[in-house]
Design an enzyme around this catalytic site. Structure first.
Site, PDB file in Angstrom:
ATOM      1  N   HIS A  29       0.982  -1.247   0.037  1.00 45.50           N
ATOM      2  CA  HIS A  29       0.075  -0.114   0.068  1.00 45.50           C
ATOM      3  C   HIS A  29       0.950   1.337   0.213  1.00 45.50           C
ATOM      4  O   HIS A  29       1.544   1.350  -0.814  1.00 45.50           O
ATOM      5  CB  HIS A  29      -1.004  -0.213   1.372  1.00 45.50           C
ATOM      6  CG  HIS A  29      -2.150   0.936   1.447  1.00 45.50           C
ATOM      7  ND1 HIS A  29      -2.192   1.412   0.285  1.00 45.50           N
ATOM      8  CD2 HIS A  29      -3.219   1.186   2.174  1.00 45.50           C
ATOM      9  CE1 HIS A  29      -3.571   2.459   0.602  1.00 45.50           C
ATOM     10  NE2 HIS A  29      -3.772   1.878   1.758  1.00 45.50           N
TER      11      HIS A  29
ATOM     12  N   HIS B  85      -2.425  -2.400  -9.938  1.00 45.84           N
ATOM     13  CA  HIS B  85      -3.624  -1.819  -9.127  1.00 45.84           C
ATOM     14  C   HIS B  85      -4.713  -2.448  -9.059  1.00 45.84           C
ATOM     15  O   HIS B  85      -5.267  -3.218 -10.078  1.00 45.84           O
ATOM     16  CB  HIS B  85      -3.785  -0.535  -9.626  1.00 45.84           C
ATOM     17  CG  HIS B  85      -4.188   0.658  -8.288  1.00 45.84           C
ATOM     18  ND1 HIS B  85      -5.762   0.502  -8.133  1.00 45.84           N
ATOM     19  CD2 HIS B  85      -3.849   1.535  -7.387  1.00 45.84           C
ATOM     20  CE1 HIS B  85      -5.718   1.467  -7.134  1.00 45.84           C
ATOM     21  NE2 HIS B  85      -4.817   1.777  -6.667  1.00 45.84           N
TER      22      HIS B  85
ATOM     23  N   ASP C 253       2.740   5.325  -7.003  1.00 43.55           N
ATOM     24  CA  ASP C 253       4.019   5.177  -6.314  1.00 43.55           C
ATOM     25  C   ASP C 253       5.345   5.043  -7.191  1.00 43.55           C
ATOM     26  O   ASP C 253       6.452   5.153  -6.542  1.00 43.55           O
ATOM     27  CB  ASP C 253       3.993   4.091  -5.251  1.00 43.55           C
ATOM     28  CG  ASP C 253       3.068   4.344  -4.301  1.00 43.55           C
ATOM     29  OD1 ASP C 253       3.000   5.585  -3.655  1.00 43.55           O
ATOM     30  OD2 ASP C 253       2.209   3.398  -3.761  1.00 43.55           O
TER      31      ASP C 253
END
Ligand code: CMC
Length: 435
Positions: A275, A314, A370
């Site tokens: 995460h 994702h 990210d």
């Protein structure tokens, strides 16, 4: 498809082949059935009834929400209806925070008083600094942050009154305001540097940068391009509907725990490498690869399933992550000021290969938020331990918006999933010596 000759109805027909009985379940919002409607499906009157089994909630909506809309197939992200691209280009983080928390963009006077209130709640009780001083010099900044946010609940015992909306707003303002201070203090402790107290005439991000990086009494002037880039990154990370940490916030909040305790719990959920810890993991991965010439061997281990390509994939986005495209743009602005991050070359090459190769294309593995954010943070001078912290500061707004929505939602109760018990049946206790 409805049978020919019948009018289409917003219902789902279910035949239980164990009993031959037919049921008609209502369909809501276009494609939703209520799990509780399954309960009527039973073989005997004293049966528990049918339920849905959904480990990791991959196909279960836990709430109706008006905060954030994601269309993963089309790469769409909107806060309260506003496209993320427009907010990143035209808005500021605190304006977006107000939008998420209140549901509408603020009018000028509303924005002024919100910015004022957030600015004047930035100080933390001096005893929190004593708590911070108790951590070892090498304590991870995220561990320090989680503990200090949890500790705040003891400084504001009235925060327990979660059914009082006015009281909630005071706590929300405090949390949004104090997060950068706690995060900066966690960093300074880690670096063995004295704490720099908030300066209320600075913007939200400039104040944060000042508390992080000012040395001695000299003025610290954040570069406006970096200040803006951080603001954009904060906007992009502010909310992302029912992800792992937000669900944690709602679950803890559903027991009517105070918001500081609930926030500490959601931050713990964010900390994991799948995460919010992913940007840290990306940087470690790029460093480990070290050189473009090592990429083929690394990719081979990913294809064999031995490794994951961190920053890719994702649960919801299956086309692309719209935040990744905006971040890639912001990265260029940052690198113009800081110089290019040497790991960028490896990152670009990984992305190029992943976008072409069957393994990644078949599994819809695109760069996520990210993948590039870590490179920007590193270029701005943040150590990797600060990356999840930089995620937690803006996501606080999302957690609190969702917490507020949950408490106002008459359909919500204490969260309590069911299980399918597959363990032993009843058996008698065996004394220690006979096992
Ligand atoms: N690298 C290589 N293979 C992958 C990756 C990856 N990053 N992600 C998924 N896969 C493969 C996985 O092995 C599986 O393959 P197979 O069908 O052959 O078994 C398939 O793709 C489906 O994967 P999954 O684990 O069922 O997908 P998921 O929806 O449960 O996981 C995810 C989503 C984000 C946890 C996962 O893609 C992942 O671990 N990514 C790397 C960590 C990361 O970047 N996380 C940040 C997410 S975005 C920010 C946030 O939400 O915090």
């Amino acid at each position: 498809m409805a049978d020919s000759g019948t009018e289409p109805r917003n219902t789902l027909s279910v035949r239980d082949n164990r009993t031959g009985k037919d049921y008609e379940l209502d369909i809501h919002e276009g494609n939703v059935i209520r799990s509780m409607d399954l309960r009527q499906i039973r073989v005997h009157d004293d049966d528990f009834g049918m339920m849905a089994y959904d480990p990791a909630f991959t196909n279960t909506a836990s709430t109706r929400s008006t905060v954030t809309e994601i269309d993963g197939g089309r790469g769409i992200l909107r806060y309260r209806g506003y496209p993320i691209e427009q907010l990143a280009e035209k808005s500021s983080f605190l304006e977006v925070a107000y939008l998420l928390l209140k549901g509408e963009l603020p009018k000028e006077d509303e924005l002024d008083s919100w910015v004022h209130d957030v600015t004047y709640h930035t100080y933390i009780h001096e005893n929190i600094t004593k708590l911070l001083n108790g951590f070892r010099y090498d304590a991870h900044a995220m561990g320090i942050l989680i503990s200090s946010v949890g500790a705040l609940s003891t400084f504001y015992p009235e925060a327990k009154e979660v059914d009082n909306a006015e009281n909630r707003w005071v706590q929300i303002t405090r949390m949004v305001a104090k997060m950068p201070t706690l995060a900066a203090f966690a960093y300074r402790h880690h670096q063995g540097l004295p704490y720099i107290y908030p300066e209320n005439e600075l913007s939200y991000t400039a104040n944060f940068l000042n508390m992080l990086f000012r040395i001695g009494v000299s003025e610290y002037e954040p570069n406006p391009a970096l200040e803006r880039a951080l603001d954009i990154l904060f906007i992009l990370h502010a909310d992302h509907e029912q992800n792992c940490s937000t669900t944690t916030m709602r679950v803890i909040g559903s027991s009517k725990a105070d918001p500081y305790s609930a926030l500490a719990g959601s931050m713990a959920a964010l900390y994991g490498p799948l995460h919010g810890g992913a940007n840290e993991a990306v940087l470690r991965m790029l460093k480990e690869i070290g050189d473009v010439k090592h990429i083929p061997a690394f990719m081979e281990s990913v294809r064999k399933g031995e490794r994951r390509l961190m920053g890719f994939g994702h649960r919801v986005y299956k086309a692309y992550d719209p935040r990744a495209s905006i971040i890639k743009e912001a990265a260029h602005d940052v690198f113009e000021v800081t110089g290019k991050n040497p790991l960028l070359e490896i990152a670009l090459e990984l992305e190029k290969i992943a976008l072409q190769e069957d393994y990644f294309v078949e599994r819809n593995l695109y760069p996520n938020v990210d993948f590039y954010s870590g490179l920007i943070y590193q270029a701005m001078g943040f150590p990797v331990e600060m990356f999840p912290v930089l995620f937690a500061i803006p996501r606080t707004v999302g957690w609190l918006s969702q917490w507020e929505e949950m408490l106002e939602d008459g359909e919500q109760k204490i969260a309590r999933p069911r299980q399918v018990y597959v363990g032993e049946g009843e058996r008698d206790y065996v004394p220690l010596g006979q096992r």
